[in-house]
Motif scaffolding. Structure first.
Motif, PDB file in Angstrom:
ATOM      1  N   GLN A  47       0.804  -1.213   0.000  1.00 35.68           N
ATOM      2  CA  GLN A  47       0.000   0.000   0.000  1.00 35.68           C
ATOM      3  C   GLN A  47       0.846   1.277   0.000  1.00 35.68           C
ATOM      4  N   ASN A  48       1.755   1.409   0.976  1.00 35.00           N
ATOM      5  CA  ASN A  48       2.465   2.678   1.105  1.00 35.00           C
ATOM      6  C   ASN A  48       3.981   2.528   1.235  1.00 35.00           C
ATOM      7  N   GLY A  49       4.490   1.330   1.053  1.00 34.11           N
ATOM      8  CA  GLY A  49       5.928   1.132   1.050  1.00 34.11           C
ATOM      9  C   GLY A  49       6.588   1.113   2.411  1.00 34.11           C
ATOM     10  N   GLU A  50       5.792   1.045   3.497  1.00 33.19           N
ATOM     11  CA  GLU A  50       6.391   0.947   4.834  1.00 33.19           C
ATOM     12  C   GLU A  50       7.119  -0.380   4.959  1.00 33.19           C
ATOM     13  N   ILE A  51       8.115  -0.401   5.820  1.00 33.90           N
ATOM     14  CA  ILE A  51       8.905  -1.616   6.015  1.00 33.90           C
ATOM     15  C   ILE A  51       8.670  -2.139   7.428  1.00 33.90           C
TER      16      ILE A  51
END
Length: 62
Positions: A47-51
Motif C-alpha cells: 500500500q504505502n511502502g512501509e517496512i
C-alpha cells in the motif's frame, strides 16, 4: 580529538576515541546499500511502502 576537547574547562578530556573502525571505499558503501535495500524490499508493504520486520502476518491488528 584535540579539536573536540579544546574548549573544555576541566583538564580531563571529555572526548576519548576508544575504537577505530576501517572505512571502506565509496563503491563498497554503494554495494552494501544495494544489499541492504534488497533485504528490506522483502518486508515492504504494497500500500504505502512501509517496512516491517519481525512481525507475523496473522498478528492481531494487521
Amino acid at each position: 580529538m584535540a579539536a573536540f576537547n579544546a574548549y573544555r574547562v576541566s583538564s580531563e578530556p571529555q572526548w576519548n576515541l576508544k575504537y577505530v573502525q576501517p572505512i571502506g571505499t565509496e563503491q563498497e558503501s554503494i554495494e552494501i546499500e544495494h544489499q541492504l535495500g534488497a533485504q528490506f524490499e522483502k518486508h515492504r508493504t504494497e500500500q504505502n511502502g512501509e517496512i516491517f520486520s519481525d512481525l507475523d502476518a496473522a498478528a492481531p491488528g494487521m
